[in-house]
Enzyme design. Structure first.
Site, PDB file in Angstrom:
ATOM      1  N   ASP A   3      -6.600   4.175  -5.482  1.00 30.99           N
ATOM      2  CA  ASP A   3      -7.105   4.309  -4.220  1.00 30.99           C
ATOM      3  C   ASP A   3      -8.200   5.414  -3.934  1.00 30.99           C
ATOM      4  O   ASP A   3      -8.193   6.298  -4.920  1.00 30.99           O
ATOM      5  CB  ASP A   3      -6.415   3.660  -3.002  1.00 30.99           C
ATOM      6  N   LYS A  13       0.910  -1.184  -0.131  1.00 33.30           N
ATOM      7  CA  LYS A  13       0.007  -0.012  -0.038  1.00 33.30           C
ATOM      8  C   LYS A  13       1.050   1.299  -0.068  1.00 33.30           C
ATOM      9  O   LYS A  13       2.132   1.025   0.561  1.00 33.30           O
ATOM     10  CB  LYS A  13      -0.817   0.143   1.261  1.00 33.30           C
TER      11      LYS A  13
END
Ligand code: NAD
Length: 418
Positions: A147, A107
């Site tokens: 995202d 991430k």
């Protein structure tokens, strides 16, 4: 900042420990899975339109790469910090493993409100951030994706910056790109579509029908929520409630989504839509419906509102929408919750398809993408449902167990280095 302070990281590791206990996971594997492999913190200097330099804080975290390159989004949001990034990377490990994808968990993000930047500032921020994390990413190392706060355009800039550095086009370095730069057909609707696939499977296993009498409420009419709502209306269900950051709308007879889209086109937000009652986001969660799809932010189903939820099924389109206190209340009430790592895995699955297509330079039709998505997601659902029945645990714990089992077997056969 120490990532141990982060609520989302602590939550992820608590859930991990709980699932590990049920399956008697090797304690060495559990210890390793509790920590990320590596965390990179970068300072991203950007020349703003007024000529001044502003420095933003950025991160890229690799949690686990046992099954393959890291995979996980890049988030542009003011909440981004090391702890949040480590927590989300941890969940990505189990999401990819659960779906049987040959990918690990990663991430990244930048602490910024992208809405406050001009297009030029956003591009300069993205290019400099990519350049700072250049050594961490790559089609065989770590493949970012969009995202919260990032988009296909931002992925195109990441791909271009990376490609400029290596001297040739590398479409496999990111997913969620525009179709023109090597994106996959079906990627933008994939998460919402996967949410619906999981609802179809849930109804089958619960013996309930999904038809014109099924009332659906969707919190967050964005990428995930709107794709799910549109598909459900096409299937004949009634979407009775929707919301966005401006608030919610409710019509017991079902909302006309074409009218809703037209209204948003003209007004940007749902607030003020005529053919419905205005409700708050909080009221939406507890409105009269059969299925609730939280598809906006994390932490919205809480100890305070969980007992008032009327839906019999919750499909978590968003990441972490349910706090652990709410989870216990919902379980006691008999609400069937399909957890985020299963419910919203359609996005990462089609991201995987995009990566495969990019590496092979061979592109699939949208029908092929959707058929393969259905196949992978329905098999994952069956695995989770079987664990849920066999271990007599919640679907959330069952999904985590499915992911842990897959990654832990590979960790044990590969062994610990040195
Ligand atoms: P998006 O930005 O396209 O849409 C988010 C929606 O939520 C918008 O309608 C926005 O107005 C609304 N919203 C924002 N703040 C809100 C608030 N305070 N209260 C109520 N609504 C609010 O984002 P998205 O891509 O649809 O992602 C939604 C959720 O799904 C996020 O939690 C994300 O992490 C998760 N998710 C997305 C994907 C994907 O492929 N896009 C994949 C997996 C998980």
């Amino acid at each position: 900042m120490d990532f141990n302070d982060s609520e989302i990281y602590r939550e992820a590791t608590t859930q991990l420990a709980h699932a590990a206990k049920i399956i008697n996971l090797d304690p060495n594997v559990l210890t390793r899975l509790t920590y990320p492999i590596r965390c990179l913190q970068v300072s991203v200097p950007v020349r703003m339109d007024d000529g001044k330099i502003k420095v933003f804080e950025g991160y890229r975290v690799h949690h686990n790469q046992t099954l393959g390159p890291g995979k996980g989004g890049i988030r542009y949001h003011e909440s981004v910090d090391l702890g949040e990034t480590v927590g989300l990377a941890t969940l990505m490990t189990f999401k990819c493993a659960l779906m049987h994808l040959p990918l690990g968990g990663a991430k990244g993000g930048v602490r910024v409100d992208p809405n406050k930047l001009s297009r030029g500032e956003l591009q300069r921020l993205t290019r400099r951030y990519t350049s700072e994390i250049f050594s961490f990413i790559g089609p065989e190392k770590d493949i970012p994706a969009p995202d919260v706060g990032t988009s296909a355009q931002i992925m195109d800039w990441v791909m271009d910056t990376y490609s400029q550095e290596v001297g040739h086009a590398v479409p496999g370095v990111v997913t969620g790109k525009s179709i023109e730069t090597g994106g996959s057909l079906g990627r933008s609707e994939a998460t919402g579509r996967g949410v619906v696939y999981m609802l179809i499977e849930a109804c089958k296993s619960l013996g309930t029908s999904l038809d014109a009498n099924t009332k659906i409420a969707v919190q967050g009419y964005g990428n995930v929520g709107s794709a799910a709502a549109k598909k459900l209306v096409k299937m004949g269900c009634q979407v009775v409630a929707l919301s966005d950051v401006s608030g919610g709308i409710y019509n017991a007879k079902g909302l006309n989504l074409d009218d809703v889209d037209q209204y948003i086109k003209e007004n940007k937000v749902l607030k003020g839509f005529a053919d419905a009652d205005a409700i708050t986001n909080e009221e939406l969660l507890c409105c009269d419906c059969d299925v609730l799809i939280p598809a906006a932010l994390g932490g919205v189903l809480t100890e305070e509102n969980a007992s008032k939820v009327k839906a019999k099924i919750i499909i978590e389109g968003a990441n972490n929408p349910t706090t652990k206190e709410a989870d216990m209340i919902l379980t006691d009430k008999g609400v069937f919750v399909i957890p985020d790592i299963l419910a919203n895995a359609g996005g990462v699955t089609v991201s995987y398809f995009e990566w495969v297509q990019g590496l092979n330079q061979l592109f699939w039709t949208e029908k092929e993408v959707n058929n393969r998505l259905w196949e992978i997601m329905s098999m994952a659902y069956q695995r989770v449902y079987t664990i849920h029945k066999e271990k007599k645990c919640s679907m959330r714990t069952a999904a985590l167990i499915g992911g842990i089992q897959r990654v832990s077997k590979a960790m044990l056969t590969r062994g610990f280095f040195p």
